[in-house]
Write an enzyme that holds these catalytic residues in place. Structure first.
Site, PDB file in Angstrom:
ATOM      1  N   PHE A  43      48.514  29.795 -88.457  1.00 52.01           N
ATOM      2  CA  PHE A  43      47.586  30.201 -87.408  1.00 52.01           C
ATOM      3  C   PHE A  43      47.171  31.659 -87.626  1.00 52.01           C
ATOM      4  CE2 PHE A  43      46.377  31.907 -83.306  1.00 52.01           C
ATOM      5  CZ  PHE A  43      45.562  30.909 -82.787  1.00 52.01           C
ATOM      6  N   ASP A  44      48.163  32.526 -87.856  1.00 51.71           N
ATOM      7  CA  ASP A  44      47.872  33.955 -88.040  1.00 51.71           C
ATOM      8  C   ASP A  44      46.994  34.185 -89.259  1.00 51.71           C
ATOM      9  OD1 ASP A  44      49.258  34.528 -85.829  1.00 51.71           O
ATOM     10  OD2 ASP A  44      51.115  35.085 -86.855  1.00 51.71           O
ATOM     11  N   SER A  90      23.607   8.576 -56.892  1.00 51.45           N
ATOM     12  CA  SER A  90      23.991   7.248 -57.390  1.00 51.45           C
ATOM     13  C   SER A  90      22.718   6.419 -57.565  1.00 51.45           C
ATOM     14  CB  SER A  90      24.999   6.595 -56.450  1.00 51.45           C
ATOM     15  OG  SER A  90      24.365   6.283 -55.257  1.00 51.45           O
ATOM     16  N   GLU A 116      19.715  -0.287 -70.030  1.00 45.72           N
ATOM     17  CA  GLU A 116      20.992   0.190 -70.570  1.00 45.72           C
ATOM     18  C   GLU A 116      22.129  -0.571 -69.914  1.00 45.72           C
ATOM     19  OE1 GLU A 116      21.378   4.348 -69.710  1.00 45.72           O
ATOM     20  OE2 GLU A 116      19.365   4.755 -70.460  1.00 45.72           O
ATOM     21  N   LYS A 118      25.422  -0.785 -67.709  1.00 43.95           N
ATOM     22  CA  LYS A 118      26.010   0.023 -66.649  1.00 43.95           C
ATOM     23  C   LYS A 118      27.519   0.030 -66.871  1.00 43.95           C
ATOM     24  CE  LYS A 118      25.853   0.693 -61.670  1.00 43.95           C
ATOM     25  NZ  LYS A 118      27.269   0.948 -61.463  1.00 43.95           N
ATOM     26  N   ASP A 120      31.354   0.787 -66.311  1.00 43.06           N
ATOM     27  CA  ASP A 120      32.129   0.798 -65.074  1.00 43.06           C
ATOM     28  C   ASP A 120      33.305   1.755 -65.187  1.00 43.06           C
ATOM     29  OD1 ASP A 120      32.900   0.164 -62.564  1.00 43.06           O
ATOM     30  OD2 ASP A 120      33.733  -1.789 -63.050  1.00 43.06           O
ATOM     31  N   GLU A 176      29.622   8.359 -68.593  1.00 45.25           N
ATOM     32  CA  GLU A 176      30.700   7.649 -67.914  1.00 45.25           C
ATOM     33  C   GLU A 176      31.990   7.772 -68.727  1.00 45.25           C
ATOM     34  OE1 GLU A 176      29.354   6.544 -65.211  1.00 45.25           O
ATOM     35  OE2 GLU A 176      30.633   4.978 -64.386  1.00 45.25           O
ATOM     36  N   TYR A 229      22.370  10.361 -69.958  1.00 48.33           N
ATOM     37  CA  TYR A 229      21.340  11.092 -69.205  1.00 48.33           C
ATOM     38  C   TYR A 229      21.411  12.561 -69.585  1.00 48.33           C
ATOM     39  CZ  TYR A 229      18.800  12.341 -64.816  1.00 48.33           C
ATOM     40  OH  TYR A 229      17.921  12.786 -63.873  1.00 48.33           O
ATOM     41  N   LYS A 291      15.652   2.152 -66.249  1.00 50.30           N
ATOM     42  CA  LYS A 291      15.107   3.492 -66.011  1.00 50.30           C
ATOM     43  C   LYS A 291      13.676   3.555 -66.513  1.00 50.30           C
ATOM     44  CE  LYS A 291      19.633   5.545 -66.808  1.00 50.30           C
ATOM     45  NZ  LYS A 291      20.513   6.231 -67.745  1.00 50.30           N
ATOM     46  N   LYS A 315      23.320  -5.497 -60.726  1.00 49.20           N
ATOM     47  CA  LYS A 315      24.759  -5.782 -60.826  1.00 49.20           C
ATOM     48  C   LYS A 315      24.980  -7.233 -61.244  1.00 49.20           C
ATOM     49  CE  LYS A 315      27.688  -3.218 -59.084  1.00 49.20           C
ATOM     50  NZ  LYS A 315      28.014  -2.233 -58.102  1.00 49.20           N
ATOM     51  N   CYS A 418      66.416 -16.437 -50.734  1.00 45.21           N
ATOM     52  CA  CYS A 418      65.945 -16.300 -52.110  1.00 45.21           C
ATOM     53  C   CYS A 418      65.737 -17.685 -52.732  1.00 45.21           C
ATOM     54  CB  CYS A 418      66.963 -15.509 -52.931  1.00 45.21           C
ATOM     55  SG  CYS A 418      66.528 -15.430 -54.676  1.00 45.21           S
ATOM     56  N   CYS A 421      68.532 -18.025 -55.612  1.00 47.11           N
ATOM     57  CA  CYS A 421      69.990 -18.056 -55.422  1.00 47.11           C
ATOM     58  C   CYS A 421      70.399 -18.335 -53.982  1.00 47.11           C
ATOM     59  CB  CYS A 421      70.607 -16.744 -55.902  1.00 47.11           C
ATOM     60  SG  CYS A 421      70.262 -15.369 -54.801  1.00 47.11           S
ATOM     61  N   CYS A 436      65.618  -9.863 -52.791  1.00 46.46           N
ATOM     62  CA  CYS A 436      66.900 -10.572 -52.785  1.00 46.46           C
ATOM     63  C   CYS A 436      67.976  -9.536 -53.091  1.00 46.46           C
ATOM     64  CB  CYS A 436      66.898 -11.666 -53.849  1.00 46.46           C
ATOM     65  SG  CYS A 436      68.560 -12.296 -54.148  1.00 46.46           S
ATOM     66  N   CYS A 442      72.142 -13.263 -58.756  1.00 48.68           N
ATOM     67  CA  CYS A 442      70.858 -13.973 -58.733  1.00 48.68           C
ATOM     68  C   CYS A 442      70.331 -14.072 -60.178  1.00 48.68           C
ATOM     69  CB  CYS A 442      69.903 -13.205 -57.823  1.00 48.68           C
ATOM     70  SG  CYS A 442      68.283 -13.954 -57.699  1.00 48.68           S
TER      71      CYS A 442
HETATM   72  S1  IVH Z   1      22.052   6.860 -64.771  1.00 52.11           S
HETATM   73  C1  IVH Z   1      20.367   9.586 -61.349  1.00 52.11           C
HETATM   74  N1  IVH Z   1      22.992   5.167 -66.536  1.00 52.11           N
HETATM   75  O1  IVH Z   1      26.531   4.075 -62.219  1.00 52.11           O
HETATM   76  C2  IVH Z   1      20.882   8.423 -62.097  1.00 52.11           C
HETATM   77  N2  IVH Z   1      24.288   5.599 -64.595  1.00 52.11           N
HETATM   78  O2  IVH Z   1      26.092   3.183 -59.485  1.00 52.11           O
HETATM   79  C3  IVH Z   1      21.997   8.762 -62.968  1.00 52.11           C
HETATM   80  N3  IVH Z   1      26.447   4.427 -64.562  1.00 52.11           N
HETATM   81  O3  IVH Z   1      26.722   7.231 -60.708  1.00 52.11           O
HETATM   82  C4  IVH Z   1      22.786   7.623 -63.414  1.00 52.11           C
HETATM   83  N4  IVH Z   1      26.215   3.407 -66.512  1.00 52.11           N
HETATM   84  O4  IVH Z   1      28.248   6.763 -62.748  1.00 52.11           O
HETATM   85  C5  IVH Z   1      23.199   5.768 -65.349  1.00 52.11           C
HETATM   86  N5  IVH Z   1      23.714   3.734 -68.202  1.00 52.11           N
HETATM   87  C6  IVH Z   1      23.921   4.342 -67.043  1.00 52.11           C
HETATM   88  C7  IVH Z   1      25.091   4.137 -66.294  1.00 52.11           C
HETATM   89  C8  IVH Z   1      25.246   4.783 -65.055  1.00 52.11           C
HETATM   90  C9  IVH Z   1      27.018   3.606 -65.469  1.00 52.11           C
HETATM   91  C10 IVH Z   1      27.078   4.797 -63.288  1.00 52.11           C
HETATM   92  C11 IVH Z   1      26.941   6.254 -62.896  1.00 52.11           C
HETATM   93  C12 IVH Z   1      26.258   6.230 -61.559  1.00 52.11           C
HETATM   94  C13 IVH Z   1      26.615   4.872 -61.062  1.00 52.11           C
HETATM   95  C14 IVH Z   1      25.662   4.392 -60.008  1.00 52.11           C
END
Ligand code: IVH
Length: 681
Positions: A43-44, A90, A116, A118, A120, A176, A229, A291, A315, A418, A421, A436, A442
């Site tokens: 490191f040194d 959101s 795109e 989504k 989770d 995410e 984003y 989007k 969804k 139980c 037993c 139990c 048991c």
């Molecule tokens: S865009 C202003 N793109 O879903 C919009 N969000 O239910 C910005 N999420 O808060 C979000 N995949 O945490 C965007 N491909 C994606 C996403 C995504 C998951 C989440 C994100 C958001 C939540 C809304």
């Protein structure tokens, strides 16, 4: 001439950049993860070389260079709350083609739509200044979030530094954070073995992980992230798609599943494709995000108070099925917890056949008011474990279809004895589970304890699997963990399916287990709630079983992570004569009941005190101070609160901690004062 010069200079400039990166990472791994990657000497040497190169190229001065600041221990403190530059909103949800059509109708007629996945997980906002990752904020309340940068830096796909000249001074990338399925399953398996509560789905697991104050543990769990984003001023590109492409070129992890669509039909085809294909992805997704591609159009559409008008989520429907609850059976675990299990008419769900689902405990069954003979809903959402979400009251219900049947249908009652037993079950106040109490008599408890004892993270005895343990139990060869060390070659070899060769393997495994270190032996004993990590922490303080055996609940509570419940379980374990007999036999067999270094509490001078360590020190390292606190019966805690007894304060203590200490009137103690306190008479 100039060109020639810059060509000659180039490799050294690259070397300078590479060294900054390497030392930055080494600092992080050393101070935050406690996992040094370089020797002090290496490191040194590298630091000196970097200093020399920086002197040679003054134009490459960078206030953030590792030469300009000492390594930080950021990440051991609480999280700083930071206001978002742009609120974190959101998305509005939709569930059908009609709802998507409604949304599209409000867009300019020529609008392109980017589809795109989504993801989770949890949203994260990454701030880059001059190409350096400076903040990583959680969503928080949308206005301000926690800076979890130390944890985020454990994610290999998130760059800490972008070495490019074509990037804006500041930009933000949102995405995410996820725990991949494989990691999630491994983590839950580990938690199950250690009797820790399971995470319901990868999102909960990722959220719990991101909140940890221990980046080393975060790194071990293996988070990942996808970014979707980009925000900031003077960013390149006129479309969302281009921006994500750019981000990909800059080295960010962007999903490949992004598609520009021109009609609702195309969008629906994308949805149909990914609704099936997503099952092959390494991470959880719960829908699609649509989007508007053109950024000028996005701006024109703007936002409502909560969501952008230029984006919408679709969804995926939760996968659920109605099926018959044939019977409720019960499983008794190694600690005696009785778990009710729904036995279902087999039903296809997310590509697997489901015929059993946990009903958790009595309260869960009562809250859904389900009874054998009912039609119940089985769901498999983000969860890998199917769950029952309710009963069907409509025509599908056998019990409810003909009200007269209700006359005979007794309300569900949890068994009082139980099922294995026959012992009378007990329910500890404040706990949802029935247990139990017949620990020593048991069968599933006896076998479960032996299985735990021999498991990989405990004594790691090869060859003694569930079936063999069951067989040996049936034959009367194994009735408790100490019996393992009395097994004879001829007894084992005489069993069906087990020849002399397997018998020898088992005995070799048993012999090898005698070298397993004390911390793992302690874990293997299966004391309730003493998991692998807790066992390690206890073993560090109590380095022999003899000292541990006499520890009071109060003393045990001084150990990090040991709360009153665990402390009581330990005391109860050592108060049980049957356990003491077993321990004596294990001792005779030669198991390690002592740790290597004697680090147990040598005094109780700091007993009952919660001490925060902050800053840098000259006489001892932080870890040494931590050990001193523990050795003297104190508790080292990470953040300052009302309960903090005092702060062991070194040089350059964090300004926030100092302010908090002042506000709460908590004393700051110098290293000299502390050493005097511990060593003084
Ligand atoms: S865009 C202003 N793109 O879903 C919009 N969000 O239910 C910005 N999420 O808060 C979000 N995949 O945490 C965007 N491909 C994606 C996403 C995504 C998951 C989440 C994100 C958001 C939540 C809304």
């Amino acid at each position: 001439m100039m060109d020639l010069f810059s060509e000659i200079e180039e490799p050294e400039r690259d070397e300078l950049k590479a060294l900054r990166k390497e030392l930055e990472e080494a600092n992080y791994k050393y101070y935050v993860l406690n996992m040094p990657t370089l020797s002090d000497r290496e490191f040194d040497e590298k630091m000196h070389r970097l200093q020399a190169l920086e002197a040679q190229f003054p134009d490459m001065f960078d206030p953030k260079s590792p030469t300009q600041h000492v390594g930080s221990d950021l990440g051991k403190k609480g999280f700083e709350q930071v206001k978002h530059k742009y609120p974190m909103l959101s998305l509005a949800n939709s569930y059908s083609r009609e709802e998507i059509e409604d949304w599209v109708r409000k867009l300019p007629s020529n609008a392109e739509i980017v589809c795109e996945l989504k993801f989770d997980g949890l949203s994260i906002s990454l701030w880059y200044e001059h190409g350096i990752l400076v903040k990583a904020l959680t969503r928080g309340d949308g206005v301000q979030g926690d800076d979890v940068i130390a944890n985020i830096k454990t994610i290999p796909s998130i760059p800490w530094r972008i070495e490019r000249t074509d990037i804006p001074e500041f930009f933000e990338l949102r995405g995410e954070v996820l725990l991949p399925w494989e990691r999630f399953e491994a983590l839950n398996k580990e938690r199950e073995e250690q009797e820790e509560p399971l995470f319901a789905n990868p999102r909960n697991a990722a959220s719990g992980t991101l909140k940890l104050q221990d980046p080393k543990e975060v790194a071990r769990r293996g988070l990942d992230a996808y970014l979707y984003y980009m925000l900031g001023d003077n960013l390149p590109g006129t479309t969302h798609y281009e921006r994500l492409e750019t981000a990909k070129q800059w080295g960010f992890h962007i999903s490949d599943a992004i598609k520009v669509c021109h009609s609702v039909d195309e969008v629906m085809a994308y949805i149909a494709y990914w609704d099936t294909e997503r099952k092959n992805l390494p991470v959880a997704t719960d829908g699609i995000v649509l989007k508007v591609n053109n950024l000028a159009q996005q701006e024109e559409l703007g936002f409502t108070a909560k969501t952008p008008r230029w984006a919408i989520a679709y969804k995926f429907p939760a996968e659920k099925q109605l099926t018959l609850l044939k019977e409720i059976t019960y499983q008794v675990g190694r600690t005696g917890v009785v778990t009710p299990v729904a036995n279902l008419e087999p039903v296809q769900l997310s590509g697997t056949i489901v015929q059993r689902a946990t009903l958790h405990n009595e309260d869960f069954i009562k809250s859904l008011d389900i009874r054998p003979g009912d039609r119940v809903w089985v769901e498999k959402g983000g969860e890998i474990i199917p769950k029952i979400t309710g009963r069907e009251i409509g025509l599908n219900s056998i019990r409810r279809a003909d009200a007269t049947l209700l006359v005979d249908s007794a309300e569900y009652a949890f068994p009082t004895t139980c099922p294995e037993c026959g012992a009378k079950l007990v329910r500890v106040e404040g706990e949802a589970a029935w247990r139990c109490p017949n620990e020593a008599g048991c069968p599933p408890q006896i076998k479960g304890k032996i299985e735990h004892f021999v498991s990989r993270k405990a004594m790691n005895i090869d060859g003694l699997g569930e079936e063999t343990i069951d067989l040996f139990y049936q034959k009367g060869l194994l009735k408790n963990i100490a019996d393992i060390y009395d097994l004879k070659l001829e007894d084992i070899a005489a069993q069906e399916r087990l020849g002399e060769k397997s018998a020898q393997n088992i005995l070799a495994g048993i012999e090898a287990s005698k070298q397993v270190p004390w911390a793992r032996v302690l874990f293997a004993l299966g004391i309730r709630m003493v998991g692998e990590t807790t066992a390690k922490k206890i073993a560090r303080v109590y380095n022999t079983i003899d000292t541990l055996q006499w520890a009071t609940a109060e003393q045990l509570c001084a150990i990090e992570d040991v709360g009153p419940q665990i402390a009581e379980n330990i005391v109860a374990y050592f108060n049980d004569m049957r356990n003491l007999e077993i321990l004596e036999r294990l001792r005779q067999a030669g198991l390690q009941f002592e740790g290597e270094a004697a680090t147990g509490p040598q005094s109780d001078k700091l007993a009952g005190l919660s001490i925060v360590i902050s800053g840098t020190f000259s006489q001892h390292s932080r870890d040494e101070y931590k050990a001193m606190i523990e050795a003297n019966g104190g508790k080292n805690v990470g953040s300052v609160s009302k309960k903090t007894s005092f702060i062991l304060a070194g040089e350059n203590m964090g300004p926030e901690k100092r302010k908090k200490a002042e506000d709460l009137g908590i004393k700051l103690m110098s290293e000299e004062e502390f050493i005097e306190m511990v060593n003084g008479k």
